[in-house]
Design a protein around this motif. Structure first.
Motif, mmCIF file in Angstrom:
data_model
loop_
_atom_site.group_PDB
_atom_site.id
_atom_site.type_symbol
_atom_site.label_atom_id
_atom_site.label_comp_id
_atom_site.label_asym_id
_atom_site.label_seq_id
_atom_site.Cartn_x
_atom_site.Cartn_y
_atom_site.Cartn_z
ATOM 1 N N UNK A 1 0.811 -1.193 0.000
ATOM 2 C CA UNK A 1 0.000 0.000 0.000
ATOM 3 C C UNK A 1 0.861 1.267 0.000
ATOM 4 N N UNK A 2 2.107 1.146 0.387
ATOM 5 C CA UNK A 2 2.985 2.302 0.434
ATOM 6 C C UNK A 2 3.182 2.905 -0.951
ATOM 7 N N UNK A 3 3.416 2.062 -1.942
ATOM 8 C CA UNK A 3 3.632 2.557 -3.307
ATOM 9 C C UNK A 3 2.370 3.213 -3.861
ATOM 10 N N UNK A 12 2.329 8.086 3.986
ATOM 11 C CA UNK A 12 2.222 6.794 4.663
ATOM 12 C C UNK A 12 3.339 6.681 5.691
ATOM 13 N N UNK A 13 2.970 6.149 6.829
ATOM 14 C CA UNK A 13 3.922 5.881 7.904
ATOM 15 C C UNK A 13 3.816 4.397 8.174
ATOM 16 N N UNK A 14 4.935 3.702 8.031
ATOM 17 C CA UNK A 14 4.912 2.256 8.216
ATOM 18 C C UNK A 14 5.838 1.863 9.347
ATOM 19 N N UNK A 15 5.411 0.860 10.073
ATOM 20 C CA UNK A 15 6.189 0.329 11.188
ATOM 21 C C UNK A 15 6.360 -1.163 10.931
ATOM 22 N N UNK A 22 13.797 -2.431 1.334
ATOM 23 C CA UNK A 22 13.072 -2.445 0.062
ATOM 24 C C UNK A 22 13.479 -1.183 -0.712
ATOM 25 N N UNK A 23 14.337 -1.331 -1.714
ATOM 26 C CA UNK A 23 14.908 -0.161 -2.385
ATOM 27 C C UNK A 23 13.895 0.840 -2.932
ATOM 28 N N UNK A 24 12.822 0.386 -3.543
ATOM 29 C CA UNK A 24 11.854 1.320 -4.123
ATOM 30 C C UNK A 24 11.191 2.170 -3.039
ATOM 31 N N UNK A 25 10.841 1.553 -1.942
ATOM 32 C CA UNK A 25 10.217 2.300 -0.849
ATOM 33 C C UNK A 25 11.220 3.264 -0.230
ATOM 34 N N UNK A 26 12.443 2.836 -0.100
ATOM 35 C CA UNK A 26 13.479 3.729 0.433
ATOM 36 C C UNK A 26 13.704 4.920 -0.494
ATOM 37 N N UNK A 27 13.634 4.672 -1.785
ATOM 38 C CA UNK A 27 13.777 5.739 -2.773
ATOM 39 C C UNK A 27 12.666 6.776 -2.605
ATOM 40 N N UNK A 31 14.030 10.353 -1.643
ATOM 41 C CA UNK A 31 14.005 11.277 -2.777
ATOM 42 C C UNK A 31 12.799 12.214 -2.754
ATOM 43 N N UNK A 32 11.642 11.700 -2.324
ATOM 44 C CA UNK A 32 10.406 12.462 -2.448
ATOM 45 C C UNK A 32 9.693 12.734 -1.126
ATOM 46 N N UNK A 33 10.136 12.136 -0.054
ATOM 47 C CA UNK A 33 9.503 12.284 1.268
ATOM 48 C C UNK A 33 8.008 11.953 1.202
ATOM 49 N N UNK A 34 7.682 10.868 0.512
ATOM 50 C CA UNK A 34 6.294 10.445 0.380
ATOM 51 C C UNK A 34 5.905 9.354 1.367
ATOM 52 N N UNK A 35 6.872 8.787 2.038
ATOM 53 C CA UNK A 35 6.613 7.741 3.008
ATOM 54 C C UNK A 35 7.671 7.811 4.102
ATOM 55 N N UNK A 36 7.342 7.260 5.231
ATOM 56 C CA UNK A 36 8.271 7.258 6.359
ATOM 57 C C UNK A 36 8.249 5.879 6.995
ATOM 58 N N UNK A 37 9.431 5.313 7.220
ATOM 59 C CA UNK A 37 9.525 3.981 7.791
ATOM 60 C C UNK A 37 10.174 3.994 9.163
#
Length: 95
Positions: A1-3, A12-15, A22-27, A31-37
């Motif tokens: 769901x993050x992508x 999205x904030x994931x725990x 996961x490289x794509x999620x880290x990107x 790069x875009x500050x669209x998700x936080x892990x």
């Protein structure tokens, strides 16, 4: 769901225990500050990030801008010849 959330410009904030793996999620995060892990032991940091997002007055505009920046980046990469070559000879062609 993050992508999916990132493509829609929804934060999205994931725990979970595989943050950073996961490289794509880290990107999308770097790069875009669209998700936080956050790792499970960092749950307080996750709640702080959620509160920060919710307290941001112009958050809708900020996330819209981040989404547009992502979409423009994807379009730019798709036009580059090195990225296009992989689509010239797809593994299976429609009949």
């Amino acid at each position: 769901m993050t992508l999916e959330a990132a493509m829609l410009g929804v934060p999205s904030v994931r725990i979970n225990s595989f943050v950073g793996q996961v490289p794509m999620i880290e990107y999308l995060e770097e790069q875009y500050e669209l998700t936080y892990g956050f790792l499970p032991e960092e749950i307080e940091g996750a709640f702080e990030k959620i509160n920060t997002i919710l307290r941001t007055e112009n958050r809708a505009q900020i996330w819209q801008q981040r989404k547009l920046r992502l979409h423009l980046g994807v379009r730019k990469q798709a036009r580059e010849p090195t990225n296009f070559r992989q689509f010239q000879n797809p593994p299976c062609r429609p009949n």
